[in-house]
Design an enzyme around this catalytic site. Structure first.
Site: not given
Length: 523
Positions: A68, A282, A451
């Site tokens: 990520d 994220h 996600s």
């Protein structure tokens, strides 16, 4: 008329970005872990599984790699579950001899000794730039017959990039128009921080103002005007500006920061040991969904309770590069990851063979790959999405799970409005709308996307590999698919069109770890 159309569309975008997550968050915290019948939300029944099936049982530690943007390894709810390389010390040396110096907590393929990549292009932009080197400035009459096929591809890609730039610019102008409309209304009110009652008193001139004010009246019940204004315009306008400045800009190329020979896909040793990077929001959110420390009276409960998170940084603000993805998969496998979470994707791939070879390596080492299906509300039977389980040379990865995102209600809204889908291309759905999880600085935030759905499945897979360690990666996938809870109703797909939820994926259901554990006990 055109301007009103733009304004109305922009308000709709703002509503999707901010109104829906807040509305969903008004439901129950950690809803992804809850049970449909017991709690009234279509979660994966993790808490029920811990209370009824796993009580008093001890599992083994499972390493889950998060490929990520980076992970905040010092987060209050994650620090206890971060993997530490037992063979490496932070001393400027390659103690374990794998070529990666100081890879104590993982590795970063988006950096070097001079810094880290934050922004990057879309793959479409990189492809156009590559073709520009060959065809840029040449007239069609100069193109040889042997070049004609590539030239047609170039023209098509160039047109698509131009269209994306134009659409992005229009959206930026639209959001700006909404901002100007709101600023003028606030000027009429005469207060810096107006409240709902102030907007209710306004005399409005057109539909777009009425829609905007209706939205504001509802939202101002939950947060003050100053923060709402920032979320609506600061974040949203920044998103579109970043698109134009970095993602869609052929003149921008961040790869010099890495310093590798990008064209050499066989190159393995590059990057640095900074697994956090310049923007770990994220990746930190993903990691928290999988394994935030359970029952520590802080933040949230991750899905899995016996996990070590390996952070491998390969996803910039933009499209990830195939070379980095391939090397990240190999690195994670070599460090013992049994599950690899990949919450990223793109519409084009320039080095799919390199990724395929890395995926094959993962398959040979009994590793389960979990991939997010994407957030474009597209049917993947008709639209390309990379990476994927299909090998360029034929065949496919058997231990690969493609995950769509679901919402919390067992009705026509069960499919999250943004989620991609596909009867044969998506395997299963999992909660992905308005998921609260960890973000950098020991904070928490609601995010939505496939996600978020992929790490829910990674967490479920980690529970299975923890409490039933003899299961192979293929068996874990099989158990998850077979135990998914079906929904036999229709769901909204696009523009009000409805199709059966069972036709959106191979399994036709939502992941359920309670049922998965019961099924796993029979293997």
């Amino acid at each position: 008329m055109k301007r009103i159309t733009f304004i109305t569309k922009s308000i709709f975008i703002l509503a999707i970005l901010f109104f829906i997550p807040v509305l969903l968050m008004a439901q129950k915290a950690n809803w992804q872990n809850l049970d449909l019948h017991k709690d009234g939300v279509f979660g994966i029944s993790a808490e029920k599984a811990y209370d009824e099936l796993l009580k008093g049982k001890t599992g083994v530690k499972v390493k889950v790699a998060v490929l990520d943007s980076g992970v905040d390894i010092d987060h209050e709810d994650l620090s206890a579950v971060i993997w530490k390389n037992p063979s490496e010390e932070k001393n400027g040396k390659d103690d374990d001899g794998n070529g990666y110096v100081d890879d104590v907590y993982g590795w970063n393929f988006l950096g070097s000794s001079i810094g880290n990549v934050n922004y990057d292009n879309l793959e479409l932009t990189r492809l156009v730039r590559c073709y520009d080197e060959k065809f840029g400035g040449r007239d069609s009459a100069e193109i040889k017959i042997s070049e004609q096929k590539d030239y047609e591809i170039y023209k098509d890609l160039k047109n698509k990039l131009t269209d994306k730039k134009l659409d992005t610019f229009k959206e930026l102008v639209s959001i700006g128009a909404v901002k100007n409309t709101l600023d003028s209304l606030v000027e009429i009110i005469g207060k810096d921080n107006p409240r709902s009652k102030d907007f209710k008193r306004l005399k409005l001139n057109d539909f777009s103002q009425e829609y905007l004010v209706s939205f504001l009246i509802h939202e101002l019940k939950k947060e003050p005007y100053s923060s709402l204004y920032y979320n609506m315009f600061g974040e949203t306008m920044r998103y579109y500006k970043e698109q134009l400045q970095y993602h869609l800009n052929e003149q921008f190329n961040s790869r010099d920061t890495v310093g590798d020979n990008y064209k050499n896909v066989e190159e393995r040793i590059y990057g640095n040991s900074d697994v956090v990077g310049p923007d770990a929001l994220h990746g930190t959110h993903v990691a928290g969904i999988i394994a935030a420390t359970r029952n520590n009276k802080k933040g949230i409960n991750g899905v899995a309770d016996n996990v070590e998170i390996i952070s491998v940084r390969c996803v910039p603000n933009g499209d990830e590069r195939d070379k980095d993805v391939a090397n990240s998969i190999r690195y994670a496998v070599d460090k013992g990851a049994k599950i690899i979470n990949m919450s990223f994707g793109k519409s084009y791939s320039t080095n799919k063979k390199a990724v395929d070879e890395a995926v094959k390596y993962a398959m040979s080492k009994d590793v389960l790959l979990v991939h997010a299906a994407g957030n474009d509300n597209k049917n993947l039977e008709q639209e390309a999405n990379f990476p994927n389980r299909l090998y360029e040379s034929g065949g496919s990865a058997v231990a690969w799970l493609e995950v769509g995102a679901s919402s919390w209600k067992a009705d026509s809204t069960l499919k999250a409005p943004f989620s991609n889908y596909g009867k044969t291309k998506v395997d299963v759905f999992a909660p992905g709308a308005a998921i609260n999880s960890t973000v950098p600085g020991s904070k928490y935030q609601v995010q939505s996307g496939t996600s978020m759905a992929a790490p829910v499945v990674s967490g479920a897979a980690a529970i299975l590999r923890s409490y039933y360690p003899n299961l192979t990666a293929v068996q874990v996938k099989e158990v998850i698919m077979k135990s998914a809870i079906p929904f036999n109703g229709e769901v909204v797909v696009d523009n009000g069109e409805k199709i059966r939820f069972s036709d959106l994926s191979v399994s036709g259901g939502i992941v359920n770890i309670y049922e998965a554990l019961k099924l796993a006990s029979t293997y």
